[in-house]
Enzyme design. Structure first.
Site, PDB file in Angstrom:
ATOM      1  CB  SER A  73      11.317   6.073 -13.626  1.00  0.00           C
ATOM      2  OG  SER A  73      10.053   7.165 -13.823  1.00  0.00           O
ATOM      3  CB  SER A  74      12.231   9.722  -9.486  1.00  0.00           C
ATOM      4  OG  SER A  74      11.273   8.775  -9.156  1.00  0.00           O
TER       5      SER A  74
ATOM      6  CE1 TYR B 292       8.609  19.362   4.490  1.00  0.00           C
ATOM      7  CE2 TYR B 292       9.820  17.517   5.151  1.00  0.00           C
ATOM      8  CZ  TYR B 292       9.203  18.637   5.563  1.00  0.00           C
ATOM      9  OH  TYR B 292       8.763  19.015   6.797  1.00  0.00           O
TER      10      TYR B 292
ATOM     11  CE  LYS C 277       4.967  26.793   0.715  1.00  0.00           C
ATOM     12  NZ  LYS C 277       6.002  27.438  -0.416  1.00  0.00           N
TER      13      LYS C 277
ATOM     14  CG  HIS D 223      12.490  14.172   6.555  1.00  0.00           C
ATOM     15  ND1 HIS D 223      11.251  14.033   7.362  1.00  0.00           N
ATOM     16  CD2 HIS D 223      12.629  15.653   6.569  1.00  0.00           C
ATOM     17  CE1 HIS D 223      10.803  15.271   7.393  1.00  0.00           C
ATOM     18  NE2 HIS D 223      11.529  16.280   6.857  1.00  0.00           N
TER      19      HIS D 223
ATOM     20  CG  HIS E  45      -1.270   1.338   1.776  1.00  0.00           C
ATOM     21  ND1 HIS E  45      -2.421   2.245   0.877  1.00  0.00           N
ATOM     22  CD2 HIS E  45      -1.145   2.260   2.870  1.00  0.00           C
ATOM     23  CE1 HIS E  45      -2.394   3.256   1.567  1.00  0.00           C
ATOM     24  NE2 HIS E  45      -1.959   3.370   2.629  1.00  0.00           N
TER      25      HIS E  45
ATOM     26  CD1 TRP F  48       6.779   3.023   4.688  1.00  0.00           C
ATOM     27  CD2 TRP F  48       8.041   3.710   2.767  1.00  0.00           C
ATOM     28  NE1 TRP F  48       6.954   4.396   4.800  1.00  0.00           N
ATOM     29  CE2 TRP F  48       7.978   4.748   4.039  1.00  0.00           C
ATOM     30  CE3 TRP F  48       8.604   4.172   1.864  1.00  0.00           C
ATOM     31  CZ2 TRP F  48       8.460   6.095   4.031  1.00  0.00           C
ATOM     32  CZ3 TRP F  48       9.228   5.526   1.478  1.00  0.00           C
ATOM     33  CH2 TRP F  48       9.370   6.388   2.895  1.00  0.00           C
TER      34      TRP F  48
ATOM     35  CG  HIS G 242      12.569  13.969  12.427  1.00  0.00           C
ATOM     36  ND1 HIS G 242      12.469  15.334  11.711  1.00  0.00           N
ATOM     37  CD2 HIS G 242      11.857  13.103  11.315  1.00  0.00           C
ATOM     38  CE1 HIS G 242      11.863  15.264  10.539  1.00  0.00           C
ATOM     39  NE2 HIS G 242      11.618  13.887  10.344  1.00  0.00           N
ATOM     40  CG  HIS G 243      11.535   9.558  10.113  1.00  0.00           C
ATOM     41  ND1 HIS G 243      10.185   9.588   9.574  1.00  0.00           N
ATOM     42  CD2 HIS G 243      12.106  10.578   9.348  1.00  0.00           C
ATOM     43  CE1 HIS G 243      10.039  10.635   8.813  1.00  0.00           C
ATOM     44  NE2 HIS G 243      11.088  11.501   8.749  1.00  0.00           N
TER      45      HIS G 243
ATOM     46  CB  SER H 140       1.260  28.821  -4.335  1.00  0.00           C
ATOM     47  OG  SER H 140       1.801  28.282  -3.125  1.00  0.00           O
TER      48      SER H 140
ATOM     49  CG  ASP I 108       7.398  18.727 -25.852  1.00  0.00           C
ATOM     50  OD1 ASP I 108       7.455  18.379 -24.508  1.00  0.00           O
ATOM     51  OD2 ASP I 108       6.831  18.192 -26.589  1.00  0.00           O
TER      52      ASP I 108
ATOM     53  NE  ARG J 207       4.022   3.122  11.179  1.00  0.00           N
ATOM     54  CZ  ARG J 207       4.733   3.791  10.271  1.00  0.00           C
ATOM     55  NH1 ARG J 207       5.752   4.232  11.185  1.00  0.00           N
ATOM     56  NH2 ARG J 207       4.933   3.848   9.316  1.00  0.00           N
TER      57      ARG J 207
ATOM     58  CD  GLU K 203       9.835   9.847  -1.861  1.00  0.00           C
ATOM     59  OE1 GLU K 203      10.750  10.219  -2.516  1.00  0.00           O
ATOM     60  OE2 GLU K 203       8.759   9.928  -2.380  1.00  0.00           O
TER      61      GLU K 203
ATOM     62  CB  THR L  99       6.015  24.545   7.758  1.00  0.00           C
ATOM     63  OG1 THR L  99       7.006  23.828   7.649  1.00  0.00           O
ATOM     64  CG2 THR L  99       4.701  23.845   7.107  1.00  0.00           C
TER      65      THR L  99
HETATM   66  C1  HEM Z   1      -6.812   7.383   0.855  1.00  0.00           C
HETATM   67  C2  HEM Z   1      -6.769   6.606   1.795  1.00  0.00           C
HETATM   68  C3  HEM Z   1      -5.842   6.019   2.890  1.00  0.00           C
HETATM   69  C4  HEM Z   1      -6.119   4.879   3.608  1.00  0.00           C
HETATM   70  C5  HEM Z   1      -7.435   4.661   4.171  1.00  0.00           C
HETATM   71  C6  HEM Z   1      -4.972   4.589   4.341  1.00  0.00           C
HETATM   72  C7  HEM Z   1      -4.709   3.677   5.206  1.00  0.00           C
HETATM   73  C8  HEM Z   1      -3.763   3.165   5.776  1.00  0.00           C
HETATM   74  C9  HEM Z   1      -3.412   2.179   6.820  1.00  0.00           C
HETATM   75  C10 HEM Z   1      -4.793   1.401   7.334  1.00  0.00           C
HETATM   76  C11 HEM Z   1      -2.215   1.714   6.903  1.00  0.00           C
HETATM   77  C12 HEM Z   1      -1.563   0.932   7.899  1.00  0.00           C
HETATM   78  C13 HEM Z   1      -1.220   1.542   9.120  1.00  0.00           C
HETATM   79  C14 HEM Z   1      -0.197   0.396   9.953  1.00  0.00           C
HETATM   80  O1  HEM Z   1      -0.787  -0.601  10.148  1.00  0.00           O
HETATM   81  O2  HEM Z   1       0.557   0.986  10.523  1.00  0.00           O
HETATM   82  C15 HEM Z   1      -1.581   2.850   6.184  1.00  0.00           C
HETATM   83  C16 HEM Z   1      -0.132   3.031   6.149  1.00  0.00           C
HETATM   84  C17 HEM Z   1       0.736   3.901   5.238  1.00  0.00           C
HETATM   85  N1  HEM Z   1      -0.064   4.672   4.400  1.00  0.00           N
HETATM   86 FE1  HEM Z   1      -1.856   4.865   3.942  1.00  0.00          FE
HETATM   87  N2  HEM Z   1      -3.871   5.214   3.593  1.00  0.00           N
HETATM   88  C18 HEM Z   1      -4.315   5.997   2.672  1.00  0.00           C
HETATM   89  C19 HEM Z   1      -3.780   6.889   1.727  1.00  0.00           C
HETATM   90  C20 HEM Z   1      -2.498   7.062   1.630  1.00  0.00           C
HETATM   91  C21 HEM Z   1      -1.577   7.895   0.810  1.00  0.00           C
HETATM   92  C22 HEM Z   1      -2.195   8.814  -0.046  1.00  0.00           C
HETATM   93  C23 HEM Z   1      -0.228   7.544   1.099  1.00  0.00           C
HETATM   94  C24 HEM Z   1       1.082   8.373   0.621  1.00  0.00           C
HETATM   95  C25 HEM Z   1       0.950   9.229  -0.509  1.00  0.00           C
HETATM   96  C26 HEM Z   1       0.000   6.491   2.273  1.00  0.00           C
HETATM   97  C27 HEM Z   1       1.062   6.073   2.592  1.00  0.00           C
HETATM   98  C28 HEM Z   1       0.973   5.373   3.683  1.00  0.00           C
HETATM   99  C29 HEM Z   1       2.369   4.842   4.366  1.00  0.00           C
HETATM  100  C30 HEM Z   1       3.705   5.413   4.012  1.00  0.00           C
HETATM  101  C31 HEM Z   1       2.095   3.879   5.197  1.00  0.00           C
HETATM  102  C32 HEM Z   1       3.019   3.336   6.071  1.00  0.00           C
HETATM  103  C33 HEM Z   1       3.204   1.902   5.886  1.00  0.00           C
HETATM  104  C34 HEM Z   1       4.071   1.051   6.578  1.00  0.00           C
HETATM  105  O3  HEM Z   1       3.938   1.088   7.991  1.00  0.00           O
HETATM  106  O4  HEM Z   1       5.080   0.759   6.223  1.00  0.00           O
HETATM  107  N3  HEM Z   1      -1.494   6.348   2.585  1.00  0.00           N
HETATM  108  N4  HEM Z   1      -2.251   3.455   5.303  1.00  0.00           N
END
Ligand code: HEM
Ligand code: CU
Ligand code: CU
Lengths: 271, 527
Positions: free
Chosen positions: B171-172, B259, B333, B255, B79, B144, B304-305, B270, B108, B452, B257, B330
């Site tokens: 790619s990035s 930002y 802004k 970190h 996810h 992740w 800090h992580h 903006s 372009d 978590r 990332e 921040t």
């Molecule tokens: C849109 C609705 C979203 C829902 C409902 C959702 C839900 C969740 C849930 C349930 C977890 C697991 C938490 C855990 O067990 O620790 C999680 C983890 C995470 N989510 Fe989301 N999320 C959403 C959107 C996003 C978006 C947009 C991003 C990034 C752009 C994102 C990035 C992450 C990250 C980085 C984690 C941590 C995973 C980890 O612990 O390895 N999520 N999310």
């Protein structure tokens, strides 16, 4: 204006009722105060920042809401043209800076106290395993594993048919709890045997990673007797969610009794 | 004169299926590539979102109902990887491709062929990542962040995940080189750096940050790879290595990332707020400097992580203070955006609604960010649901609302039609409500002691988890409205004018809607 503020007032009233209502009694919504001087200090710090944030938040959100109500197009058809205001900009850079400094000072002081592990009276080595803890009373010849209690372990299986609500301290109970004396500075040496774990007991405000190849130090001094529960706080594989920590804080006499009981079987084995 | 040029090239729509496919595969046009990025990102939003829903379904009640713990870990891990690398970064890359040339008056991107490659690596990398679900041992499950030694316990997915990360990184990096070169070289005559639209500025800074961060990630995962397969001991304690070193390297990438994820959203906000306030952006120069200092600070606060790994006191103090300092730019802004609205003449079309949602909720995420910066308190917050709530407030109402605001803002420019305002507003309100239902209770869960990344929890956490799961499903369903709005808008609707929004300023609003295939073949002059 009155028509507009109606819904806002109503929403605020609903919120107030929600927060005051007894429903919340069942919901744990805040950090525990804990049972060590450090944990209470941390709680105080937490509440301090929370209130600072609430106050700043109210100011900022009010400004946003007022702007949105007062300067919508139907009320203010001709926009102003300004795009600078040096005084405002200096102020809103300087004031937050001062607030931050004021918050950093007590935080740094607490941190210094937290990191001071000198003068401990008891040392326990904690080793994280996938997925249980090993406790070793360094000078006492007492050591044992501590794993998820049997009832929880049975109930947690998929399709076990056991209702978690029927299990005492579901997922937060162990077979062999850690036992420590009250009012004693206990030093913890924390490490791991396989992957990274983290030993966390909220009521002591102790969370420290257990890392293979490293020995981390921490300490706590509980001022109240009782049973305190925590969990592993670092993803350590599939049973990461099933690595609870239970600490029993007992009187010094009880602790000595417990120690001698523990040491006996170990001695007889050595014979 | 430029009109004839546009007419000559307007007929780029090939007939027949194969030529149509080939056109999209081989295209070097920034608008086509922007569209590809955006469509891909939308697809991945639903893929990553479904995984979050699996997680939330499992967490609805205590006890295990649907999945096993190991699969649960795969779901959270993938996810996050998909949302970050497959959804939000490509979404902003899509905006950059479409809008940067239009906003700076360039015909372009500077390196069109490279641009094509930057995009097409993405689907392959993502497919490789997703295909690991079908390998023995399943998909990556170590989070992740891929901390060793846990991540090296993975099955067959391990090399695939690392190779996928490499491809995503390449790619990035290619995309950011392209963006930097484009902005530096192809600006219309008269457009000095300090006249560039904020969105262009934020992307310029983001691109530099990507150049700094992505190679570090590549290095870290390569070291994991050699530890696993070639007997090195970078991170293996048994061989004299240091598992904490991985965390330092990872977060030196990680970190910046976060930002990289949020700054393009800053840029979009903006653009949107001044448009619908009918008033110039307040404190433009301060905004540029604030963005740049956030970027700089983001590179020195990585630890800090990892306050709980056992850092020396001096280290903890340093990282606490630098982290707290980020609150200042921040804050600047946030205040500038608010001051932009002040004495403006505001209307609340969907892009503005999302921008205001961003303003409110990103600020909330900022507050919890300030809280986690306070080290002694962070010992309690770290690795709990408080942190999950914090970063989702920054990622969802932050980055994602930014992307929605941009999408609604420029949709008429891309398609030539106005989107359905009623549906757009419905989408906004449902999303804004459910975001809070989903993530607000998680603050309480974390404070009450729920770690978590756990598939099951003690019964005292049940009520808030149930609320959070209901919110997540509402949030997921609400996104279907967005798809509907887009399809409707592509297929027809009220014709959009060139300027589209009454208060819109900038070169992108001087070309017709839909923006023709080729624009600015004669550079416009900016006074
Ligand atoms: C849109 C609705 C979203 C829902 C409902 C959702 C839900 C969740 C849930 C349930 C977890 C697991 C938490 C855990 O067990 O620790 C999680 C983890 C995470 N989510 Fe989301 N999320 C959403 C959107 C996003 C978006 C947009 C991003 C990034 C752009 C994102 C990035 C992450 C990250 C980085 C984690 C941590 C995973 C980890 O612990 O390895 N999520 N999310
Ligand atoms: Cu563990
Ligand atoms: Cu764990």
């Amino acid at each position: 204006m009155n028509i507009k503020s109606g819904p806002v007032a109503a929403a605020l009233a609903v919120l107030a009722v929600l927060f005051a209502s007894p429903v919340w009694a069942d919901f744990e919504v805040n950090m525990p105060r804990g049972v060590t001087t450090i944990s209470r200090e941390v709680y105080g710090l937490h509440m301090l920042i929370l209130w600072v944030c609430v106050v700043i938040g109210i100011a900022v959100y009010t400004a946003m809401i007022v702007a949105m109500i007062r300067y919508r197009k139907s009320r203010n058809p001709t926009p102003a043209k300004f795009s600078h205001n040096t005084t405002a900009e200096v102020l809103w850079t300087a004031i937050p800076a001062v607030i931050l400094v004021l918050m950093a000072i007590p935080a740094a002081e607490s941190l210094v106290r937290i990191e001071d592990t000198r003068d401990s009276e008891l040392t326990i080595k904690i080793t994280g395993y996938q997925w249980r803890w090993h406790y070793d009373y360094i000078d006492e010849d007492v050591s044992f594993f501590s794993a998820l209690a049997r009832e929880s372990n049975a109930a947690r299986r998929r399709g076990s048919g056991i209702d978690p609500y029927g299990v005492d301290h579901y997922l937060l109970d162990v077979d062999n709890p850690l036992v420590v004396p009250v009012d004693t500075k206990v030093r913890l040496l924390i490490t791991a045997a396989d992957v990274v774990h983290a030993w966390w007991v909220p009521d002591f405000a102790v969370k420290k990673d257990a890392i293979p190849g490293f020995v981390n130090e921490s300490w706590f001094q509980a001022t109240e007797e009782g049973t305190f529960r925590g969990q592993c706080a670092e993803l350590c594989g599939m049973d990461h969610g099933y690595m609870p920590i239970v600490v029993q804080v007992v009187s010094k006499e009880k602790f000595d009794e417990w120690l001698s009981e523990q040491a006996r079987p170990a001695l007889s084995q050595a014979d | 004169m430029s009109t004839t040029a546009i007419d000559v090239h307007a007929g780029h729509r090939p007939k027949g299926v194969l030529p149509w496919i080939l056109r999209w595969i081989t295209t070097t046009n920034h608008k086509d590539i922007g569209t590809l990025y955006l469509v891909f990102s939308l697809l991945m939003f639903f893929v990553g979102g479904s995984m979050a829903l699996v997680v939330r379904a499992e967490l609805f009640q205590p006890g295990l109902q649907f999945v096993d713990p190991y699969f649960f870990n795969q779901m959270t891990t993938v996810h996050a990887l998909i949302m970050i690398f497959g959804m939000i970064m490509p979404a902003f890359a899509g905006f950059a491709n479409w809008m940067v040339p239009l906003m700076i008056g360039a015909p372009d991107m500077a390196l069109p062929r490279l641009n094509n490659w930057s995009f097409w690596l993405l689907p392959f990398a993502t497919a490789m990542l997703l295909l690991t679900f079908f390998l023995p041992g399943g998909a990556p499950a170590a989070g992740w962040t891929m901390y060793p030694p846990l991540s090296t316990q993975a099955g067959a997915s391990f090399p695939f995940m690392i190779f996928a990360v490499h491809l995503l990184g390449i790619s990035s990096i290619m995309a950011s080189i392209n963006i930097i070169v484009t902005i530096m070289n192809l600006r219309a005559p008269g457009m000095t750096l300090m006249k560039m639209p904020m969105f262009v500025w934020t992307w310029l800074i983001t691109a530099y940050l990507m150049l700094l961060a992505m190679p570090v990630l590549a290095g870290a995962v390569t070291m994991l790879l050699t530890d696993h397969f070639f007997g090195t001991s970078f991170f293996r304690a048994a061989g004299g290595g240091d598992p904490v070193m991985y965390q330092h390297i990872f977060w030196f990438f990680g970190h910046p990332e976060v930002y990289i994820i949020i700054m393009p959203a800053f840029g979009i906000i903006s653009q949107v707020i001044p448009t619908f306030s009918r008033k110039p952006l307040f404190g433009y120069a301060a905004m540029v400097y604030a963005t740049a200092s956030i970027a700089f600070l983001s590179a020195i606060v990585w630890s800090h992580h990892m306050f709980t790994v056992g850092m020396p006191l001096a280290g903890q103090l340093f990282f606490m203070l630098t982290t707290m300092i980020i609150a200042i730019p921040t804050g600047v802004k946030i205040f500038n955006w608010t001051a932009t609205m002040w004495k403006g003449s505001l209307t609340f079309e969907t892009p503005m609604l999302f921008a205001i949602g961003f303003l409110f909720l990103f600020t909330l995420g900022g507050f919890s960010g300030l809280m986690v910066a306070i080290v002694p308190a962070d010992f309690q917050y770290h690795d709990t649901y408080f942190v999950v709530a914090h970063f989702h407030y920054v990622l969802v109402p932050g980055a994602l609302f930014g992307a929605f605001a941009g999408a609604y803002y420029w949709l008429p420019k891309w398609t030539g039609h106005m989107y359905d305002e009623r549906l757009g507003k419905l989408h906004f309100w449902l999303t804004a409500i459910f975001v809070n239902v989903t993530f607000f209770p998680q603050h309480f869960l974390g404070l009450a002691g729920m770690p978590r990344r756990i598939p099951d929890y003690a019964v005292q956490f049940a009520d808030f988890n149930a609320i959070s799961s209901i919110g997540a499903f509402g949030l997921g369903l609400a996104q279907l409205i967005f798809v509907w709005v887009i399809i409707k808008c592509i297929r027809g609707g009220e014709k959009a004018t060139d300027r589209v929004w009454e208060g819109a300023e900038g070169l992108e609003w001087t070309v017709p809607s839909p923006a023709p295939h080729h624009t600015f073949q004669t550079p416009p002059v900016v006074k």
